[in-house]
Scaffold this active site. Structure first.
Site, short mmCIF file in Angstrom:
data_model
loop_
_atom_site.label_atom_id
_atom_site.label_comp_id
_atom_site.label_asym_id
_atom_site.label_seq_id
_atom_site.Cartn_x
_atom_site.Cartn_y
_atom_site.Cartn_z
N ASN A 204 -1.74 -0.01 7.08
CA ASN A 204 -1.18 -1.27 7.56
C ASN A 204 -0.37 -1.99 6.48
OD1 ASN A 204 -3.26 -2.04 5.95
ND2 ASN A 204 -4.45 -3.07 7.53
N GLU B 212 -9.72 -10.69 -7.50
CA GLU B 212 -8.74 -9.60 -7.44
C GLU B 212 -7.68 -9.73 -8.53
OE1 GLU B 212 -9.43 -9.07 -2.62
OE2 GLU B 212 -7.49 -9.83 -3.33
N HIS C 289 -2.03 -5.60 1.65
CA HIS C 289 -3.30 -6.32 1.50
C HIS C 289 -2.98 -7.72 0.99
CE1 HIS C 289 -7.26 -7.45 -0.12
NE2 HIS C 289 -6.58 -7.88 -1.16
N LYS D 142 0.81 -1.22 0.00
CA LYS D 142 0.00 0.00 0.00
C LYS D 142 0.85 1.28 0.00
CE LYS D 142 -3.84 -2.30 2.46
NZ LYS D 142 -4.75 -2.22 3.63
N TYR E 129 -12.39 -2.84 -3.23
CA TYR E 129 -12.98 -2.91 -1.88
C TYR E 129 -14.50 -2.92 -1.94
CZ TYR E 129 -8.48 -2.14 0.52
OH TYR E 129 -7.19 -2.27 1.03
P1 IDP Z 1 -7.59 -6.99 5.86
O1 IDP Z 1 -6.82 -6.00 4.98
O2 IDP Z 1 -6.77 -7.38 7.07
O3 IDP Z 1 -8.15 -8.15 5.10
P2 IDP Z 1 -10.29 -5.80 5.91
O4 IDP Z 1 -11.26 -5.98 7.02
O5 IDP Z 1 -10.57 -6.48 4.61
O6 IDP Z 1 -8.83 -6.18 6.47
O7 IDP Z 1 -10.18 -4.22 5.66
C1 IDP Z 1 -9.59 -3.71 4.50
C2 IDP Z 1 -8.69 -2.55 4.89
O8 IDP Z 1 -9.51 -1.49 5.39
C3 IDP Z 1 -7.70 -2.84 6.01
O9 IDP Z 1 -6.52 -3.46 5.57
C4 IDP Z 1 -7.44 -1.45 6.54
O10 IDP Z 1 -6.52 -0.74 5.68
C5 IDP Z 1 -8.82 -0.80 6.42
N1 IDP Z 1 -9.60 -0.95 7.65
C6 IDP Z 1 -10.26 -2.04 8.08
N2 IDP Z 1 -10.90 -1.81 9.24
C7 IDP Z 1 -10.63 -0.53 9.54
C8 IDP Z 1 -11.02 0.32 10.64
O11 IDP Z 1 -11.75 -0.09 11.55
N3 IDP Z 1 -10.53 1.57 10.62
C9 IDP Z 1 -9.72 2.05 9.62
N4 IDP Z 1 -9.37 1.29 8.58
C10 IDP Z 1 -9.80 0.02 8.53
#
Ligand code: IDP
Length: 143
Positions: free
Chosen positions: A120, A134, A123, A17, A57
């Site tokens: 983070n 994807e 992905h 990212k 997304y």
């Molecule tokens: P993942 O990337 O660990 O699979 P997902 O639940 O699919 O997690 O969420 C997609 C992305 O959305 C996350 O990687 C993160 O960047 C963002 N995200 C998810 N939950 C939150 C939140 O509660 N606050 C802010 N960003 C979030």
């Protein structure tokens, strides 16, 4: 004779990212996947558009965290990858660690390198169905 369970060779879609690109961590993140034994099948630096973000997304469009997530994911270039190897989908998820970098286990990419629930670094596809969707979206030439 005892049947031996087949270990599936899989492909996972991975996005390094914009925070990782900005922080100069592309090599560090990619090294972890390569060191584990996963093969790079495709790699491309991309500026994610709002349209691509919405498709990638799609399941999160109505979530309260989606508007800031879309701003973040379109805020600079990312590096898109397809990685291949034994059980690649689960292996990538476990190397990535929990979504929230603050809670992700030490030793994982997020646990070692991120302090954020949004920014983070990486992905990884969460299922074979997501991986197929994807990869078709990001690398249609692989189809
Ligand atoms: P993942 O990337 O660990 O699979 P997902 O639940 O699919 O997690 O969420 C997609 C992305 O959305 C996350 O990687 C993160 O960047 C963002 N995200 C998810 N939950 C939150 C939140 O509660 N606050 C802010 N960003 C979030």
């Amino acid at each position: 004779m005892t049947a031996v369970a087949e270990v599936p060779t899989q492909r996972s879609f991975v996005l390094i990212k914009p925070d990782a690109v900005r922080r100069g961590l592309v090599g560090a993140v990619l090294s972890r996947f390569e060191a584990k034994g996963l093969s790079v099948v495709a790699l491309s630096m991309r500026q994610v558009t709002e349209e691509l973000a919405d498709e990638h997304y799609a399941e999160h469009l109505d979530r309260p965290f989606y508007p800031p997530l879309r701003r973040f994911i379109t805020s600079g270039p990312s590096v898109a990858l397809v990685l291949e190897g034994d059980e690649a989908i689960e292996v990538v998820r476990s190397l990535n660690g929990a979504t929230d970098g603050r809670k992700a286990a030490p030793g994982t990419i997020r646990g070692d390198l991120s302090l954020s629930n949004r920014e983070n670094l990486v992905h990884g596809s969460d299922s074979p169905e997501s991986a197929a969707r994807e990869i078709a979206l990001w690398f249609p030439e692989l189809g």
